[in-house]
Design a protein around this motif. Structure first.
Motif, short mmCIF file in Angstrom:
data_model
loop_
_atom_site.label_atom_id
_atom_site.label_comp_id
_atom_site.label_asym_id
_atom_site.label_seq_id
_atom_site.Cartn_x
_atom_site.Cartn_y
_atom_site.Cartn_z
N ASN A 194 0.85 -1.20 0.00
CA ASN A 194 0.00 0.00 0.00
C ASN A 194 0.88 1.25 0.00
OD1 ASN A 194 -1.65 2.21 0.68
ND2 ASN A 194 -3.02 0.94 1.89
N PRO A 195 0.78 2.11 -1.02
CA PRO A 195 1.67 3.28 -1.10
C PRO A 195 1.45 4.31 0.02
CG PRO A 195 0.02 3.31 -2.86
CD PRO A 195 -0.12 2.00 -2.15
N GLN A 196 0.33 4.22 0.74
CA GLN A 196 0.11 5.15 1.85
C GLN A 196 0.92 4.75 3.09
OE1 GLN A 196 -4.21 4.97 2.28
NE2 GLN A 196 -4.36 6.99 1.33
N ASN A 197 1.39 3.51 3.13
CA ASN A 197 2.10 3.00 4.30
C ASN A 197 3.61 3.10 4.13
OD1 ASN A 197 -0.37 2.26 5.47
ND2 ASN A 197 -0.32 0.27 4.48
N SER A 198 4.27 3.40 5.22
CA SER A 198 5.73 3.38 5.27
C SER A 198 6.11 2.59 6.52
CB SER A 198 6.31 4.79 5.36
OG SER A 198 6.02 5.52 4.19
N LEU A 199 6.78 1.47 6.32
CA LEU A 199 7.17 0.59 7.42
C LEU A 199 8.68 0.55 7.49
CD1 LEU A 199 4.39 -0.47 6.08
CD2 LEU A 199 4.78 -2.46 7.52
N PHE A 215 5.62 1.85 12.04
CA PHE A 215 4.73 1.78 10.88
C PHE A 215 3.99 3.11 10.81
CE2 PHE A 215 3.84 -3.08 11.40
CZ PHE A 215 5.18 -3.33 11.21
N LEU A 216 4.02 3.73 9.63
CA LEU A 216 3.38 5.02 9.42
C LEU A 216 2.39 4.90 8.27
CD1 LEU A 216 6.67 7.14 9.39
CD2 LEU A 216 5.21 6.64 11.36
N THR A 217 1.29 5.64 8.39
CA THR A 217 0.33 5.75 7.30
C THR A 217 0.15 7.22 6.98
OG1 THR A 217 -0.83 3.74 7.98
CG2 THR A 217 -2.04 5.24 6.56
N GLU A 225 10.05 15.85 5.29
CA GLU A 225 10.48 15.61 3.90
C GLU A 225 9.27 15.42 2.98
OE1 GLU A 225 13.14 12.26 3.81
OE2 GLU A 225 14.58 13.23 5.16
N LYS A 226 8.20 14.86 3.50
CA LYS A 226 6.99 14.62 2.72
C LYS A 226 6.02 15.81 2.78
CE LYS A 226 6.91 9.59 3.15
NZ LYS A 226 6.55 9.08 1.82
N GLY A 227 6.40 16.86 3.51
CA GLY A 227 5.53 18.02 3.64
C GLY A 227 4.33 17.79 4.55
N VAL A 228 4.48 16.85 5.47
CA VAL A 228 3.41 16.51 6.41
C VAL A 228 3.82 17.02 7.79
CG1 VAL A 228 2.20 14.59 7.53
CG2 VAL A 228 2.72 14.49 5.09
N TYR A 229 2.93 17.79 8.42
CA TYR A 229 3.26 18.40 9.71
C TYR A 229 2.29 18.02 10.83
CZ TYR A 229 6.12 20.90 6.45
OH TYR A 229 7.02 21.18 5.46
N ASP A 230 1.25 17.27 10.49
CA ASP A 230 0.29 16.81 11.50
C ASP A 230 0.49 15.31 11.71
OD1 ASP A 230 -0.98 19.32 11.78
OD2 ASP A 230 -2.14 18.94 9.96
N ILE A 231 0.71 14.93 12.97
CA ILE A 231 0.94 13.52 13.32
C ILE A 231 -0.06 13.13 14.39
CG2 ILE A 231 2.62 11.83 14.15
CD1 ILE A 231 4.85 13.74 13.30
N GLU A 232 -0.64 11.94 14.21
CA GLU A 232 -1.57 11.43 15.19
C GLU A 232 -1.24 9.98 15.51
OE1 GLU A 232 -5.38 11.87 13.29
OE2 GLU A 232 -5.11 10.09 12.07
N LEU A 233 -1.75 9.52 16.63
CA LEU A 233 -1.56 8.13 17.02
C LEU A 233 -2.57 7.76 18.08
CD1 LEU A 233 0.18 7.89 20.01
CD2 LEU A 233 1.77 9.09 18.55
N TRP A 234 -2.74 6.46 18.26
CA TRP A 234 -3.59 5.92 19.30
C TRP A 234 -2.69 5.26 20.32
CZ3 TRP A 234 -4.49 0.63 20.56
CH2 TRP A 234 -5.53 0.42 21.47
N CYS A 235 -2.88 5.58 21.59
CA CYS A 235 -2.00 5.05 22.63
C CYS A 235 -2.79 4.80 23.92
CB CYS A 235 -0.86 6.02 22.89
SG CYS A 235 0.23 5.48 24.20
N PRO A 236 -3.06 3.53 24.25
CA PRO A 236 -3.81 3.24 25.47
C PRO A 236 -2.93 3.02 26.70
CG PRO A 236 -3.55 1.25 24.20
CD PRO A 236 -2.89 2.36 23.40
N PHE A 237 -1.60 3.00 26.53
CA PHE A 237 -0.69 2.62 27.61
C PHE A 237 -0.17 3.84 28.38
CE2 PHE A 237 0.18 -0.61 24.16
CZ PHE A 237 -0.71 -1.54 24.67
N GLU A 238 -0.32 3.79 29.69
CA GLU A 238 0.05 4.94 30.55
C GLU A 238 1.51 5.33 30.41
OE1 GLU A 238 -2.07 6.94 32.14
OE2 GLU A 238 -3.60 5.68 31.25
#
Length: 185
Positions: free
Chosen positions: A90-95, A110-112, A146-159
């Motif tokens: 998938n070209p949207q993914n970078s692993l 792993f990044l999307t 480098e990709k011109g992306v400045y917003d990063i999000e993630l899901w994290c349930p661990f304290e």
């Protein structure tokens, strides 16, 4: 005799200080880099997940449930080979494997990328509290720039991991969902 002993002790302390500073500088000089995960890396990908240790609790706090149960639950999220190949293609993914200068894998990420947002789907360094997580995040942020992306999000349930992400400049947007806007430089 006390003067002689004092002199030896003083010289010994100086020598210890020199050795300590050398060790610190040597550790800092280790080069770490991202290595793209390809279709041929399924075995190494699976092997990496046996080393993953999520920061479930805050540093120094005990677990409130059996570690075996937890390990079994996150080992179930390892992709099967077909799903792995779909994700890699998938070209949207970078692993990436995160490797040290001896080519040993010391982490995985792993990044999307969707539009101008990067989602961190997996982020793990195998040795905690050594600064490797901060270095890996810096690599991720540079890749986003480098990709011109400045917003990063993630899901994290661990304290424990939540503390890390807050140190990296993220804020908890909703319960377990984190967000950061990185600088352009």
């Amino acid at each position: 005799i006390y003067v002689i002993l004092w002199s030896y002790l003083h010289n010994f302390v100086i020598l210890l200080n020199i050795c300590y500073n050398y060790a610190i500088n040597f550790e800092r000089s280790v080069t770490m880099y991202l290595s793209t995960i390809t279709e041929n890396d399924y075995r190494e990908y699976r092997k990496c997940f046996t080393k993953v240790k999520y920061s479930i609790t805050k540093k120094g706090e005990p677990l409130s449930y059996p570690i075996g149960l937890l390990h079994d639950s996150y080992m179930n999220v390892i992709l099967g080979k077909g799903d792995f190949l779909d994700v890699v293609k998938n070209p949207q993914n970078s692993l990436f494997f995160y490797k040290d200068d001896t080519d040993e894998t010391i982490g995985i990420v792993f990044l999307t990328f969707k539009g101008k947002i990067c989602t961190i789907a997996e982020f793990s360094v195998f040795d905690h509290f050594k600064g490797n997580g901060a270095k890996l995040y810096k690599e991720v942020a540079n890749l986003c720039r480098e990709k011109g992306v400045y917003d990063i999000e993630l899901w994290c349930p661990f304290e424990g991991a939540k503390e890390f992400w807050k140190k990296m400049g993220f804020y908890e947007k909703r319960d377990t969902h984190f967000y950061s806007r990185i600088s352009k430089h």
